[in-house]
Design a protein around this motif. Structure first.
Motif, PDB file in Angstrom:
ATOM      1  N   TYR A  15       0.759  -1.024  -0.075  1.00  0.00           N
ATOM      2  CA  TYR A  15       0.047   0.060  -0.178  1.00  0.00           C
ATOM      3  C   TYR A  15       1.018   1.233   0.213  1.00  0.00           C
TER       4      TYR A  15
ATOM      5  N   GLY B  75      -7.861  16.484   6.674  1.00  0.00           N
ATOM      6  CA  GLY B  75      -7.097  14.982   5.671  1.00  0.00           C
ATOM      7  C   GLY B  75      -6.619  14.150   4.990  1.00  0.00           C
ATOM      8  N   MET B  76      -6.224  15.762   4.466  1.00  0.00           N
ATOM      9  CA  MET B  76      -5.079  15.461   3.201  1.00  0.00           C
ATOM     10  C   MET B  76      -3.591  15.246   3.768  1.00  0.00           C
TER      11      MET B  76
ATOM     12  N   VAL C  10      -8.538  15.957  10.645  1.00  0.00           N
ATOM     13  CA  VAL C  10      -9.776  17.274  10.757  1.00  0.00           C
ATOM     14  C   VAL C  10     -10.870  16.501   9.621  1.00  0.00           C
ATOM     15  N   ARG C  11     -11.659  15.676   9.930  1.00  0.00           N
ATOM     16  CA  ARG C  11     -12.804  15.573   8.711  1.00  0.00           C
ATOM     17  C   ARG C  11     -14.175  16.329   8.297  1.00  0.00           C
TER      18      ARG C  11
ATOM     19  N   GLN D  58      -3.554  11.766   4.436  1.00  0.00           N
ATOM     20  CA  GLN D  58      -3.689  10.568   3.714  1.00  0.00           C
ATOM     21  C   GLN D  58      -2.494  10.586   2.719  1.00  0.00           C
ATOM     22  N   MET D  59      -2.060  11.722   2.581  1.00  0.00           N
ATOM     23  CA  MET D  59      -1.014  11.740   1.261  1.00  0.00           C
ATOM     24  C   MET D  59       0.084  11.619   1.472  1.00  0.00           C
ATOM     25  N   MET D  60       0.408  11.251   0.601  1.00  0.00           N
ATOM     26  CA  MET D  60       2.013  10.612   0.918  1.00  0.00           C
ATOM     27  C   MET D  60       3.754  11.924   0.327  1.00  0.00           C
TER      28      MET D  60
ATOM     29  N   THR E 229     -11.451   6.913   9.981  1.00  0.00           N
ATOM     30  CA  THR E 229     -11.467   7.729   8.905  1.00  0.00           C
ATOM     31  C   THR E 229     -11.415   9.283   8.698  1.00  0.00           C
ATOM     32  N   PRO E 230     -10.158  10.239   8.929  1.00  0.00           N
ATOM     33  CA  PRO E 230      -9.008   9.498   7.762  1.00  0.00           C
ATOM     34  C   PRO E 230      -8.065   8.957   8.817  1.00  0.00           C
TER      35      PRO E 230
ATOM     36  N   ILE F 192     -15.994  11.844   5.229  1.00  0.00           N
ATOM     37  CA  ILE F 192     -14.271  11.384   5.466  1.00  0.00           C
ATOM     38  C   ILE F 192     -13.603  12.218   4.963  1.00  0.00           C
ATOM     39  N   GLN F 193     -14.020  12.737   4.121  1.00  0.00           N
ATOM     40  CA  GLN F 193     -12.944  14.172   3.680  1.00  0.00           C
ATOM     41  C   GLN F 193     -12.377  15.230   4.053  1.00  0.00           C
ATOM     42  N   PRO F 194     -10.906  15.906   3.494  1.00  0.00           N
ATOM     43  CA  PRO F 194     -10.622  16.710   4.382  1.00  0.00           C
ATOM     44  C   PRO F 194     -11.221  18.269   4.780  1.00  0.00           C
TER      45      PRO F 194
ATOM     46  N   GLU G  22       1.519   7.488   8.944  1.00  0.00           N
ATOM     47  CA  GLU G  22       2.234   6.712   9.334  1.00  0.00           C
ATOM     48  C   GLU G  22       3.204   7.532   9.939  1.00  0.00           C
TER      49      GLU G  22
ATOM     50  N   ARG H 198      -2.533  13.212  -8.120  1.00  0.00           N
ATOM     51  CA  ARG H 198      -2.152  14.272  -7.600  1.00  0.00           C
ATOM     52  C   ARG H 198      -2.072  15.303  -8.276  1.00  0.00           C
TER      53      ARG H 198
ATOM     54  N   LYS I 184       2.684   7.733   4.248  1.00  0.00           N
ATOM     55  CA  LYS I 184       1.905   8.804   4.406  1.00  0.00           C
ATOM     56  C   LYS I 184       1.891   9.454   5.199  1.00  0.00           C
TER      57      LYS I 184
ATOM     58  N   GLU J  13      -4.909   4.599   9.544  1.00  0.00           N
ATOM     59  CA  GLU J  13      -3.338   4.510   9.254  1.00  0.00           C
ATOM     60  C   GLU J  13      -2.715   4.282  10.644  1.00  0.00           C
TER      61      GLU J  13
ATOM     62  N   PRO K 131      -9.518   5.330   1.641  1.00  0.00           N
ATOM     63  CA  PRO K 131     -10.864   6.654   1.702  1.00  0.00           C
ATOM     64  C   PRO K 131     -10.051   7.144   0.478  1.00  0.00           C
ATOM     65  N   TYR K 132      -8.761   7.802   0.627  1.00  0.00           N
ATOM     66  CA  TYR K 132      -8.675   8.820  -0.307  1.00  0.00           C
ATOM     67  C   TYR K 132      -7.847   8.671  -1.565  1.00  0.00           C
ATOM     68  N   PHE K 133      -7.482   9.252  -2.079  1.00  0.00           N
ATOM     69  CA  PHE K 133      -6.695   8.893  -3.921  1.00  0.00           C
ATOM     70  C   PHE K 133      -7.076   7.416  -4.672  1.00  0.00           C
TER      71      PHE K 133
END
Lengths: 224, 353
Positions: free
Chosen positions: A14, B170-171, B105-106, B174-176, B30-31, B114-116, B10, A220, B7, B34, A46-48
């Motif tokens: 993942y 949330g972004m 935050v959602r 969730q983002m990497m 969520t979110p 569940i979105q940012p 993490e 992105r 992420k 992880e 949940p995203y992307f």
């Protein structure tokens, strides 16, 4: 390129870039195949998710199978649409299955395992050597074994998608390729593609194992 | 150390481990899932204890207990889950205990989506729980900053004996992004001689409590907390000034929104409009002093948030009526696009010319 078996299953650790690869693959496939579907089987993230890109995929004539409620984003249930079965069974489709990460995500595949026969599917494992967990061949192999056990399907190809997003260098890809070769030799599975942003892909040596697969960042936004 | 791709959720967990966190109590939502998932898998390898509590309320009270025993401890949740924790957070502030609370935050109100979103600004900076207390609130705008601020949060919590919040939309969770783990900066920390670690028959028991029935004593505690908060306001404010040499328009935005605003600034530049950005990194203490540094060229301020304008009051306090303050926001998990903000900026500048 893209001359793979009719059902292409994209799996991996993942965060390895499965969804970006799956979306890019479907976009390219739509240029040469008549009827392309992309099914979002991700029950982890949940995203992307690929379903968020329904608009650009739809413009290319790709059928996107995501939420049965028609939501492009925001669905918080790990549910898979029953519609996924149609393009798996209907041989007139070229299908890309975008599967959730790790063995947890791959479990969603097991429901369809009797439909996957040698010669009608390929299962590609996306590897990013810059992701903790798959930085060593040992770690990558452990993930592959876990995914194969959960999905009950054998992996048929490896995709080296080693990157650091926009900061990816040729060296990143080459380091990832060393890892991919080690995994490939250990498991006797070929490296099918080496995917990288177009500007990086242009600079890669031509004699690499696997076909060079230039990708766009569809998942992105510019500000990310 | 080479950079790795992680992420946000993490990365915050990994940063907590690196900062010497020893206990994590949480409940899924969520979110931010992880983060507890990462801790469940990795924490034990580093001598930490992960426990999934039966609810958010239970989790924050476990944090209360571990913090009282002097341990570095963290919990994480998302908006409605953080709402549930407010009683415990107030108790922890009242008992003057250090801990780190992560809020990814959602959208709200209620269970929301569940979105940012950034609609927990009031909840984070204006209490949330009862009584006169404040949380130090860090709002990272990228994952490297999320890592660095999470480590800093543990130091600041211990230094002031006050709960600290890491607030990411949330972004951010969730983002990497590529991350490098540097050695955390250490402060000179006082020893935790107040912790309930056992008397071994050699001293009077330490008592961790937020109940003080004698009014004079409770007033004394309040004054002590206020003195501490004043020091935090003096010493811990963080913000970024971006392209602030000769801006015609000044944006104020934090977290993910500040990244979008930076792209907006580029778009405006291509149209001949020079705009700058004040980016609060601490939401409390709020960087009011940044607004005193705004050059004379500025004609207006535009606050951009993923909320209905919860930060606008602080911006108005900061600018003290010297410039008009406008607002643009998207809510419910919708993310503003750079072009939408460009349009609003031009509309605002047209109005003040």
């Amino acid at each position: 390129m893209l001359n793979d078996n009719r059902i292409r299953i994209i799996i991996g650790h993942y965060g390895s870039g499965k969804t970006e690869f799956a979306v890019n693959y479907a976009m390219k496939l739509a240029d040469k195949a008549k009827k392309v579907a992309l099914a979002d089987l991700d029950v982890v993230n949940p995203y992307f998710r690929s379903r968020e890109k329904q608009d650009i995929l739809g413009e290319k004539g790709i059928e996107v199978i995501g939420s049965s409620l028609g939501m492009k984003s925001g669905a918080d249930l790990p549910a898979v649409s029953s519609r996924v079965l149609a393009p798996i069974q209907d041989a007139s489709y070229d299908l890309v299955l975008d599967v959730g990460g790790d063995a947890v995500g791959a479990r969603a595949l097991a429901r369809y395992y009797s439909s996957f026969k040698d010669g009608n599917y390929d299962m590609f494992c996306v590897i990013n050597a810059n992701r903790p967990g798959t930085q060593t061949a040992e770690g990558a192999i452990e993930h592959i074994k876990g995914i194969e056990a959960a999905s009950r399907i054998r992996i048929t190809g490896i995709i080296n998608n080693t990157h650091l997003l926009r900061e990816t260098t040729v060296d990143d890809v080459l380091r990832g390729q060393e890892l991919a070769i080690e995994v490939s030799e250990n498991l006797s599975i070929p490296i099918k593609y080496v995917s990288a942003l177009e500007k990086v892909a242009r600079q890669l040596p031509r004699d690499m194992e696997g076909q060079i697969f230039p990708i766009n960042m569809y998942m992105r936004e510019d500000w990310m | 150390m080479a950079r790795i791709l992680m992420k946000g959720n993490e990365a915050i967990g990994a940063a907590a481990i690196k900062a010497g966190c020893k206990f994590f109590f949480g409940y899924p939502i969520t979110p931010q899932n992880e983060l507890p998932e990462f801790m469940a898998r990795e924490f034990g390898k580093h001598g930490g204890t992960f426990l999934q509590a039966e609810s958010e309320v239970a989790a924050i009270n476990m944090v209360y207990g571990a913090a009282g025993a002097g341990a570095r401890v963290m919990t994480s949740s998302s908006s409605p889950g953080i709402a549930l924790k407010q009683e415990g957070i107030s108790y922890i502030a009242g008992a003057e205990l250090p801990c780190v609370i992560v809020n990814i935050v959602r959208g709200g109100p209620g269970l929301g989506g569940i979105q940012p979103a950034q609609s927990d600004y009031y909840q984070s900076t204006r209490g949330g729980g009862n009584g006169d207390y404040r949380l130090v609130v860090y709002a990272p705008a990228n994952l490297q900053e999320a890592v660095d601020l999470t480590m800093e949060a543990f130091e600041v919590a211990d230094y002031y004996r006050n709960p600290v919040m890491v607030l990411g939309d949330g972004m951010i969770g969730q983002m990497m992004e590529p991350i490098e783990f540097k050695e955390p900066k250490k402060r000179e920390l006082p020893s935790k001689d107040w912790a309930t670690t056992g008397t071994k028959g050699k001293r009077k028991p330490n008592i961790i409590n937020s109940l003080r029935l004698a009014p004079a004593e409770l007033e004394k505690l309040n004054h002590k907390i206020q003195d501490k908060l004043k020091k935090i306001e003096e010493n811990e404010v963080m913000y970024e000034m971006y392209n602030m040499e000769k801006p015609e328009l000044v944006f104020c935005a934090y977290g993910t929104t500040s990244r979008i605003v930076k792209n907006t600034i580029e778009l405006l530049k291509s149209e001949g409009i020079n705009a700058g950005l004040i980016r609060p990194i601490t939401l409390w203490p709020f960087p009011y002093k940044a607004f005193e540094e705004i050059p004379e060229t500025a004609k207006a301020i535009l606050t951009v948030e993923m909320s209905c304008g919860q930060m606008v009051d602080d911006v108005k306090i900061g600018i003290s009526g010297k410039l008009p303050v406008g607002f643009y926001g998207r809510v419910g998990g919708m993310i503003p696009s750079p072009q939408e903000i460009v349009d609003k900026a031009k509309e605002m500048l047209g109005g003040v010319k």
